[in-house]
Write an enzyme that holds these catalytic residues in place. Structure first.
Site, PDB file in Angstrom:
ATOM      1  N   ARG A  25      -7.528  -7.304   3.427  1.00 13.40           N
ATOM      2  CA  ARG A  25      -8.146  -6.113   2.843  1.00 13.40           C
ATOM      3  C   ARG A  25      -9.057  -6.551   1.696  1.00 13.40           C
ATOM      4  NH1 ARG A  25      -6.196  -2.498  -1.658  1.00 13.40           N
ATOM      5  NH2 ARG A  25      -7.405  -0.607  -1.421  1.00 13.40           N
ATOM      6  N   HIS A  58     -14.150   0.122  -4.392  1.00 11.19           N
ATOM      7  CA  HIS A  58     -13.074  -0.325  -5.281  1.00 11.19           C
ATOM      8  C   HIS A  58     -13.676  -0.480  -6.686  1.00 11.19           C
ATOM      9  CE1 HIS A  58      -8.914  -2.411  -5.235  1.00 11.19           C
ATOM     10  NE2 HIS A  58      -9.250  -2.235  -6.503  1.00 11.19           N
ATOM     11  N   ASN A  60      -0.630   2.476  -2.590  1.00 13.21           N
ATOM     12  CA  ASN A  60      -0.465   1.364  -3.531  1.00 13.21           C
ATOM     13  C   ASN A  60       0.724   1.679  -4.421  1.00 13.21           C
ATOM     14  OD1 ASN A  60      -2.804   0.368  -2.451  1.00 13.21           O
ATOM     15  ND2 ASN A  60      -4.032   0.533  -4.316  1.00 13.21           N
ATOM     16  N   TYR A  70       3.466   0.032  -7.455  1.00 13.30           N
ATOM     17  CA  TYR A  70       3.862  -1.049  -8.371  1.00 13.30           C
ATOM     18  C   TYR A  70       5.127  -0.750  -9.164  1.00 13.30           C
ATOM     19  CZ  TYR A  70      -0.661  -3.166  -7.396  1.00 13.30           C
ATOM     20  OH  TYR A  70      -1.724  -3.741  -6.760  1.00 13.30           O
ATOM     21  N   GLU A  98      -1.317  -2.002  -1.237  1.00 13.45           N
ATOM     22  CA  GLU A  98      -1.134  -2.916  -2.376  1.00 13.45           C
ATOM     23  C   GLU A  98       0.302  -2.839  -2.865  1.00 13.45           C
ATOM     24  OE1 GLU A  98      -3.717  -2.454  -5.817  1.00 13.45           O
ATOM     25  OE2 GLU A  98      -5.453  -2.232  -4.496  1.00 13.45           O
TER      26      GLU A  98
HETATM   27  C1  GCO Z   1      -5.721  -1.105  -8.319  1.00 18.48           C
HETATM   28  C2  GCO Z   1      -6.052  -2.130  -7.881  1.00 18.48           C
HETATM   29  C3  GCO Z   1      -6.144  -3.508  -8.231  1.00 18.48           C
HETATM   30  C4  GCO Z   1      -5.365  -3.910  -9.432  1.00 18.48           C
HETATM   31  C5  GCO Z   1      -3.897  -3.894  -9.180  1.00 18.48           C
HETATM   32  C6  GCO Z   1      -3.083  -4.361 -10.347  1.00 18.48           C
HETATM   33  O1  GCO Z   1      -5.256  -0.751  -9.356  1.00 18.48           O
HETATM   34  O2  GCO Z   1      -6.214  -0.530  -7.289  1.00 18.48           O
HETATM   35  O3  GCO Z   1      -6.469  -1.882  -6.620  1.00 18.48           O
HETATM   36  O4  GCO Z   1      -7.519  -3.618  -8.416  1.00 18.48           O
HETATM   37  O5  GCO Z   1      -5.767  -5.178  -9.776  1.00 18.48           O
HETATM   38  O6  GCO Z   1      -3.481  -2.599  -8.880  1.00 18.48           O
HETATM   39  O7  GCO Z   1      -3.305  -3.549 -11.460  1.00 18.48           O
END
Ligand code: GCO
Length: 477
Positions: free
Chosen positions: A77, A121, A293, A295, A374
């Site tokens: 990606r 992006h 995404n 985290y 992500e």
């Molecule tokens: C995001 C991102 C990345 C970051 C990652 C870590 O926030 O979309 O796609 O560009 O680097 O999430 O913060």
């Protein structure tokens, strides 16, 4: 934990983004983007780092694709830098820019790696920002033109098209808190940027399908926030955060409407007159997959006296202190520090949030396939005397989250694949090169690449499509 086999056909990938890795910022006719401008504003980015060189991927495509092949990735990606294609965001395409991505896609296909292309992006052509950027409805139409150019050029060589990456960040960090480019603090007016990004998604999806046919695989990637509350009273605060963080994108894209309650509770901030007849029909397009995404998680309570963190310390909601809040209309909501462990970003490690999110999406949209576009972690990697990088905390993070994806699949969620963020160390936006997310280390002096232990580990996961039990690193235990 026992070993876990992922479903047949599950896609194993890694992700990057143009401004974060390419460098070559002024080469081959590329125009300036809002990040070229923003990164030069004193104090905007740690140590004034810019993406001028980044990981120099622009000059190292063969080497980087060879590394992906070595890792056995099914898919990669990447994102396309709009200002390489249209330096001012409109007008004819620059041949050299098209050729760069065309070569990348061909190299990937030759390595048997499926190209997954994100159209946006965050590197908006600066010339469009000068006309108002995402606050200006015109930008959405320019984006659709650019999408059609890319669909024509890369056509069916691309396995998946993603319109936008994390429009939450583009809108609320770009135009509300000012922590990201273009660094504006527009208050309630910034909801126009939200809507224009939604509109851009719908228009671009239609533009791609206009070129490639209705079956063209189109997706979007959202950073849906998983926010927790401890008491029923705090649940109302969580619900408000959910609306302004998630529903404001999810509901128009998936259901073709904005939540009534959101419109009501933000009516003192904006009259929403930027939403025109027909927009919501345009925005709600069928998606091949919904990209997620993930985290970490947040925790809120209804506060009375919300203390602001000391300038320079990370706020509990992840935005940098000393900036305006990205949480429009939520000044009475307090963010609590989540229990650890934490990554080098100060983000808490909470894999269960990933399971919860995937299952919630599956329950709401049972026929919508999902994709993790992500997931990953920054840690303060150390190069050992033998030259290796024993990033066991990253392996533990990744294993914990893959296990969490597996639990969601067991419970019925239709998750089609997983893209590790990131393939290689890169420019982490306002943190510059200070945060390393890669499974491949980049030495920023020599630009040499080194596979970290996490990359060797991931190669085995990919090869076997199986997650073996991982000894949890003490820092993440
Ligand atoms: C995001 C991102 C990345 C970051 C990652 C870590 O926030 O979309 O796609 O560009 O680097 O999430 O913060």
């Amino acid at each position: 934990m026992v070993s876990r086999v992922f479903p047949e056909g599950f896609v194993w990938g890694a992700a990057t983004a143009s401004y974060q890795i390419e460098g070559a910022a002024a080469e081959d006719g590329r125009g300036p983007s809002i990040w070229d401008t923003f990164s030069r504003v004193p104090g905007a980015v740690l140590d004034g780092h810019t993406g001028d060189v980044a990981a120099d991927h622009y000059h190292r495509v063969p080497e980087d694709v060879a590394l992906m092949r070595e890792l056995g990735l099914d898919a990669y990606r990447f994102s396309i830098a709009w200002p390489r294609i249209q330096p001012t965001g409109s007008g004819p395409a620059v041949r050299a820019g098209l050729d760069f991505y065309s070569r990348l896609v061909d190299e990937l296909l030759a390595a048997d790696i499926a190209p997954v292309a994100t159209l946006y992006h965050w590197d908006l052509p600066q010339a469009l920002e000068d006309e108002g950027g995402w606050m200006n409805r015109e930008t959405a139409y320019r984006f659709a033109d650019y999408a059609a150019i890319m669909a024509t050029e890369l056509g069916d060589r691309v396995a998946m098209w993603t319109t936008l990456n994390e429009p939450w960040c583009s809108a609320f960090l770009g135009y509300t808190s000012g922590g990201h480019a273009p660094g504006r603090t527009e208050g309630g007016a910034s909801l126009a940027a939200v809507h224009h990004l939604n509109l851009a998604h719908g228009l671009a999806a239609r533009a791609v399908r206009g070129v490639l046919g209705e079956e063209a695989p189109v997706s979007v990637t959202l950073n849906l926030h998983v926010t927790r509350a401890d008491t029923p009273a705090d649940a109302a605060a969580k619900a408000r955060i959910d609306r302004i963080a998630n529903e404001v994108f999810l509901q128009p894209m998936m259901e073709g409407s904005y939540p009534e309650q959101l419109l009501a509770e933000t009516s003192h901030l904006t009259d929403w007159s930027f939403v025109r007849d027909g927009d919501l029909e345009t925005i709600a397009v069928p998606l091949e997959v919904l990209g997620v995404n993930y985290y970490s998680t947040g925790r809120v309570r209804t506060g009375t006296d919300v203390a602001l963190p000391e300038p320079g310390t990370p706020a509990a909601d992840g935005h940098r202190a000393g900036q305006a809040s990205p949480w429009l209309g939520c000044d009475d909501i307090e963010w609590l520090k989540q229990p650890g462990p934490y990554t080098a970003m100060g983000w808490n490690v909470d894999p269960q949030g990933m399971t919860d999110l995937l299952l919630e999406l599956h329950e709401r949209y049972p026929h919508q396939p999902l994709m993790i576009t992500e997931n990953g972690a920054a840690f303060d990697d150390v190069v050992a005397p033998d030259g290796r990088i024993h990033d066991e905390d990253r392996v533990a993070y990744l294993a914990g989250h893959l296990e969490a994806v597996g639990r969601a699949i067991d419970a019925g969620a239709d998750v089609r694949g997983y893209f590790l963020w990131s393939l290689m160390d890169n420019y982490e936006w306002a943190y510059g090169y200070h945060k390393r997310f890669g499974m491949i280390r980049v030495d920023y002096d020599t630009l040499e690449r080194t596979l970290k232990d996490s990359a060797h580990w991931y190669r085995e996961v990919v090869r076997t499509s199986t997650l073996q039990p991982v000894e949890i690193a003490p820092r993440l235990g």
